[in-house]
Design a protein around this motif. Structure first.
Motif, PDB file in Angstrom:
ATOM      1  N   LEU A  87      20.704  77.757  83.705  1.00  0.00           N
ATOM      2  CA  LEU A  87      21.206  79.118  83.543  1.00  0.00           C
ATOM      3  C   LEU A  87      21.229  79.398  82.168  1.00  0.00           C
ATOM      4  O   LEU A  87      20.540  80.280  81.721  1.00  0.00           O
ATOM      5  CB  LEU A  87      22.319  79.663  84.309  1.00  0.00           C
ATOM      6  N   CYS A 142      28.040  81.138  81.451  1.00  0.00           N
ATOM      7  CA  CYS A 142      26.849  80.713  82.443  1.00  0.00           C
ATOM      8  C   CYS A 142      27.763  80.304  83.534  1.00  0.00           C
ATOM      9  O   CYS A 142      27.130  80.157  84.738  1.00  0.00           O
ATOM     10  CB  CYS A 142      26.013  79.752  81.915  1.00  0.00           C
ATOM     11  N   ILE A 193      18.025  78.245  91.497  1.00  0.00           N
ATOM     12  CA  ILE A 193      17.867  78.787  90.146  1.00  0.00           C
ATOM     13  C   ILE A 193      16.511  79.099  89.622  1.00  0.00           C
ATOM     14  O   ILE A 193      15.958  78.477  89.212  1.00  0.00           O
ATOM     15  CB  ILE A 193      18.752  77.924  89.166  1.00  0.00           C
ATOM     16  N   VAL A 237      17.236  85.095  88.430  1.00  0.00           N
ATOM     17  CA  VAL A 237      18.462  85.261  87.385  1.00  0.00           C
ATOM     18  C   VAL A 237      18.435  86.422  86.715  1.00  0.00           C
ATOM     19  O   VAL A 237      19.504  87.196  86.218  1.00  0.00           O
ATOM     20  CB  VAL A 237      18.715  84.016  86.608  1.00  0.00           C
TER      21      VAL A 237
END
Length: 473
Positions: free
Chosen positions: A240, A285, A328, A333
């Motif tokens: 992230l 994060c 992810i 994101v």
């Protein structure tokens, strides 16, 4: 009754049992209408009567049994109730195994349901695999009673005392009621019956050890899975951070946000962002991962809690099969950060924590600003200084101070982030003020997050961020 026995209650029986008020005081420390001194004295009296209480119980049971009052005809309902089929208002903390088709406290309709509850088997209704029975749990209660009452006198070891009690319990339970012989016959009978119970105990022990081994194996696997998921979590946070650092400006399109980010990081002295999980844009994060997880599962647990994390693990199966790259994803994101206004949530949350402390410290001539702010929050609409003073407790004494505090909070001394708007005829919260109230009073905000979680609406975040932007210079 001897002169050493306790006084009777209003029904003529010794007052042994704790009252409801005494139980409440022991649990919570709340003495109700009594003083704590009186409550402690009453409880001490009950403790001193425990010996009398148990002696009375033993004497009564021995007498009733010796004269054939505890037969199946006269005692069956009481015995079945004691096994758990009852609605007694005071019960031990241990549970009883039920026949699967019976609800709590439902009386059995036939003997087979009682037999099922008393026979050792897994309690499938509660997903407890270890075998149990109502009779075993009753015996456990008696054992716990003896252990909690016993003390080791003098130089005796506690285990020695408990072992003596256990042997005496077995003799009383399984041997003493047998016809007594003499000499060799007595010795042979004792050996025979005690061997029987020892054999039964050994068989019971083997069953318990089987489940202990299964539990130990499950725990080992659970620890392995836990370690793997911890590694996945660390890797997800790292990924992230990489995505946020790669994303083009502005990742959350708000006017003046780039300058805003710089100021926040500068004030925090955040030179170790990479190590702490906070990316260079000021986004934590770890919290971003919590929000990402919350968007992927249905859970009633607080965001960021162990239950919430456990739900994610259950949703995505064994840790060995988890695909980090699939979960992810860059576009996913960045879209989440933009749509949920993650950057604004972080920045506003830090401001709110600062302003919450300021409000708690602010006073004007004996009046706490926190009381005023809380009264406006609870009003759910515009409220006058006069009504606020009345709600706090004194219309005449506090009205001037209320107006002064509200004027300060509306911008006179809170120029950058006013939390109120209006005049003495009607004060209400700004959008940022509503957000601050969420931070200070609303239990839906997860205490495990260092930002505003999903429970705080994105619309409110946008409104509050707009106000902050307009007041930045």
């Amino acid at each position: 009754m001897s002169e050493n026995e306790p006084l009777a209650d209003t029904h003529g029986s010794p007052a042994y049992a704790l009252t409801g008020a005494e139980r409440r005081y022991i649990r919570s420390g709340d003495p109700g209408g009594e003083s704590k001194t009186n409550m402690e004295a009453r409880i001490e009296t009950k403790i001193n009567r425990l010996g009398y209480r148990i002696d009375h119980l033993l004497a009564d049971i021995f007498l009733l049994h010796a004269n054939d009052y505890l037969t199946e005809g006269s005692w069956k309902d009481g015995w079945v109730g004691l096994l758990g089929f009852d609605e007694y208002p005071v019960q031990p903390s241990t549970r009883r195994k039920r026949a699967p088709e019976l609800t709590d406290f439902e009386e059995p309709s036939n003997d087979s349901e009682i037999v099922e509850a008393c026979r050792m088997a897994s309690d499938t209704e509660t997903d407890i695999g270890r075998p149990m029975s109502s009779t075993k749990e009753f015996g456990r209660d008696i054992g716990e009673l003896a252990r909690k009452l016993s003390l080791a006198p003098g130089e005796m070891d506690e285990d020695e005392v408990l072992q003596d009690i256990a042997y005496g319990f077995l003799e009383g339970l399984y041997f003493d009621h047998r016809p007594a012989g003499l000499g060799d016959q007595l010795m042979q009978q004792r050996q025979k019956y005690m061997n029987e119970i020892i054999s039964a105990l050994q068989k019971q022990l083997e069953h318990e050890l089987t489940y202990d081994r299964e539990w130990a194996e499950w725990e080992r696997e659970w620890r392995v899975q836990g370690d793997l998921w911890d590694e996945h979590r660390t890797a997800m946070i790292s990924r992230l951070r990489e995505i946020l650092n790669e994303a083009p400006e502005p990742i959350a399109p708000r006017r003046s946000m780039s300058e805003f980010r710089s100021r926040v990081l500068e004030k925090r002295g955040d030179t170790d962002s990479q190590e702490t999980g906070v990316n260079e844009r000021g986004i934590d994060c770890r919290d971003l991962l919590f929000v990402l997880i919350d968007n992927s599962i249905e859970s009633d647990y607080p965001v960021g809690s162990s239950g919430h994390w456990g739900g994610f693990q259950a949703e995505h199966g064994p840790a060995e099969q988890f695909e980090l790259e699939e979960f992810i994803q860059y576009d996913r994101v960045v879209t989440l950060v933009e749509e949920c206004r993650i950057l604004e949530r972080n920045i506003l949350y830090r401001h709110c924590r600062t302003d919450a402390d300021r409000i708690q410290e602010k006073k004007t001539r004996g009046l706490d600003a926190l009381d005023v702010f809380s009264a406006i929050h609870n009003s759910k609409g515009a409220i006058s200084s006069k009504q606020i003073a009345r709600d706090i407790g004194s219309e005449t004494s506090y009205q001037g101070q209320v107006t002064q505090i509200c004027t300060d909070l509306a911008g006179r001394k809170w120029e950058q982030r006013p939390v109120l708007t209006g005049s003495k005829d009607g004060w209400e919260l700004t959008a940022y003020g509503r957000l601050l109230a969420e931070c200070m009073f609303d239990e839906s905000q997860s205490v495990l997050m260092r930002t505003f979680g999903p429970a705080v609406s994105t619309d409110l975040i946008i409104q509050a961020a707009t106000e902050i932007d307009e007041n930045l210079s």
